[in-house]
Design an enzyme around this catalytic site. Structure first.
Site, PDB file in Angstrom:
ATOM      1  N   TYR A  47     -17.701  27.363 -14.698  1.00 38.85           N
ATOM      2  CA  TYR A  47     -16.848  27.160 -13.519  1.00 38.85           C
ATOM      3  C   TYR A  47     -16.648  25.663 -13.261  1.00 38.85           C
ATOM      4  O   TYR A  47     -15.532  25.194 -13.048  1.00 38.85           O
ATOM      5  CB  TYR A  47     -17.533  27.829 -12.330  1.00 38.85           C
ATOM      6  N   GLN A  84     -10.282  35.835  -1.315  1.00 36.26           N
ATOM      7  CA  GLN A  84     -10.887  35.410  -0.045  1.00 36.26           C
ATOM      8  C   GLN A  84     -10.006  34.386   0.681  1.00 36.26           C
ATOM      9  O   GLN A  84      -9.751  34.519   1.869  1.00 36.26           O
ATOM     10  CB  GLN A  84     -12.281  34.802  -0.296  1.00 36.26           C
ATOM     11  N   ILE A 132      -2.831  40.019  -9.269  1.00 36.12           N
ATOM     12  CA  ILE A 132      -2.839  40.875 -10.458  1.00 36.12           C
ATOM     13  C   ILE A 132      -2.976  42.345 -10.076  1.00 36.12           C
ATOM     14  O   ILE A 132      -2.768  43.238 -10.891  1.00 36.12           O
ATOM     15  CB  ILE A 132      -3.964  40.447 -11.430  1.00 36.12           C
TER      16      ILE A 132
HETATM   17  C1  AKB Z   1     -18.663  29.522  -5.493  1.00 38.76           C
HETATM   18  O1  AKB Z   1     -19.763  29.668  -4.949  1.00 38.76           O
HETATM   19  O2  AKB Z   1     -18.453  29.732  -6.700  1.00 38.76           O
HETATM   20  C2  AKB Z   1     -17.521  29.003  -4.646  1.00 38.76           C
HETATM   21  C3  AKB Z   1     -17.432  27.531  -4.727  1.00 38.76           C
HETATM   22  C4  AKB Z   1     -18.355  26.677  -3.947  1.00 38.76           C
HETATM   23  O3  AKB Z   1     -16.610  27.015  -5.423  1.00 38.76           O
HETATM   24  N1  AKB Z   1     -17.677  29.454  -3.304  1.00 38.76           N
END
Ligand code: AKB
Length: 316
Positions: free
Chosen positions: A141, A12, A35
């Site tokens: 994350y 993106q 990749i």
């Molecule tokens: C997500 O939603 O994972 C990303 C971010 C805010 O890091 N858009």
């Protein structure tokens, strides 16, 4: 920056950043890597190489071959996908980052990688979240992002690598869809508004998150990379934001252009839990003070542009 290697170039951010950098620095000076390949201007308008960021040697060889002096490392899994495949996310997000940092160290490159609002957690102050505050994220994350912020600081202090970065909010764009994020609803809503006049949101009413239009995100990357390093106190992980909005705010902004637009809710518990663990709004004063961050688009201006561009795109 004179010669830049960008990883995750078909994603993106990458797909627009490559084209912007090619405009600013010259097509041959921006080496796009991913990749996978695709029938995309990213592949056709300048150098493009297939590189898996978990393969350090391949990344090194590509950077060396082109003699790059800057690496913008974007390849990573987003929050919702990382929650589905946590171990894969750890290996890709952390393995890719340490490889890219090592290449930057060996080849003396300037370095940028994005962190995220996901680097915060439920114990972080939610409103006007300070630049320096509690970071105990509860997602894979978020854990990757906090570790990444620290690793970039470490490479600066230990090895003198000129690392820089921002904490991106949800990014909204019409060029390439995001994949697997929690904030993706804020892109989908515009497509559904144009296509169907209605949207079913997987994020609940009243859930505020920071957001930003892609042109402001790209400007932020280039402005920070070109900023005078001696003025940067934080260097990595600057809070930046352009708006704090909930699904109903997007709906209200869309209704100014499409008066019959309707929104309903079918909440996805996984993505809702992630969203609730993130801040409502960030304090971005450090970015404004240290390198002059100034977003141009608020919700109204972004909505007008998004709807025009999405309509044009869907007409083609
Ligand atoms: C997500 O939603 O994972 C990303 C971010 C805010 O890091 N858009």
């Amino acid at each position: 920056m004179k010669k830049i290697l960008i990883t995750g170039a078909l994603g993106q951010i990458g797909s627009e950043l490559v084209m912007k950098c090619r405009d600013v620095y010259g097509a041959d000076n921006v080496i796009a890597t991913d990749i996978r390949t695709a029938d995309s201007p990213v592949v056709h308008s300048g150098p493009f190489e297939l590189v898996d960021v978990t393969d350090r040697q391949a990344l090194y060889d590509t950077a060396k071959k082109y003699g790059v002096d800057a690496i913008i490392h974007l390849a990573a899994l987003l929050s919702a996908t990382a929650e589905k495949k946590p171990l894969f996310a750890w290996n890709l997000n952390m393995g890719g980052l340490v490889n890219a940092l090592e290449v930057a160290r060996e080849l003396k490159c300037q370095f940028f990688t994005p962190s995220s609002i996901g680097a915060f957690g439920p114990t972080t102050p939610k409103v006007k979240t300070p630049q320096d505050t509690i970071q105990r994220p509860t997602t894979m994350y978020g854990i990757n992002k906090v570790a990444g912020e620290l690793l970039c600081d470490y490479y600066f202090h230990k090895f003198g690598v000129d690392t820089r970065g921002v904490r991106f909010p949800g990014l909204i764009s019409y060029v390439t869809p995001p994949g697997g994020g929690t904030t993706d609803y804020a892109v989908e809503i515009y497509y559904k508004a144009v296509e169907e006049g209605r949207y079913t949101s997987y994020i609940a009413e009243g859930t505020y998150m920071d957001m930003m239009y892609m042109p402001d995100a790209l400007n932020a990357i280039l402005t920070l990379m070109e900023a005078d390093g001696s003025k940067l106190v934080h260097r990595n992980a600057f809070n930046i934001t352009a708006m704090s909005a909930a699904p109903e705010d997007f709906a209200a902004a869309i209704r100014k252009h499409i008066p019959d637009f309707e929104i309903e809710y079918e909440v996805d518990p996984v993505r809702q839990a992630i969203a609730e663990s993130w801040p409502d709004s960030l304090d971005d004063s450090a970015a404004r003070e240290e390198w002059g961050f100034r977003p141009e688009y608020d919700l109204e201006k972004m909505t007008a542009d998004m709807l025009t561009k999405v309509k044009e795109k869907l007409r083609k």
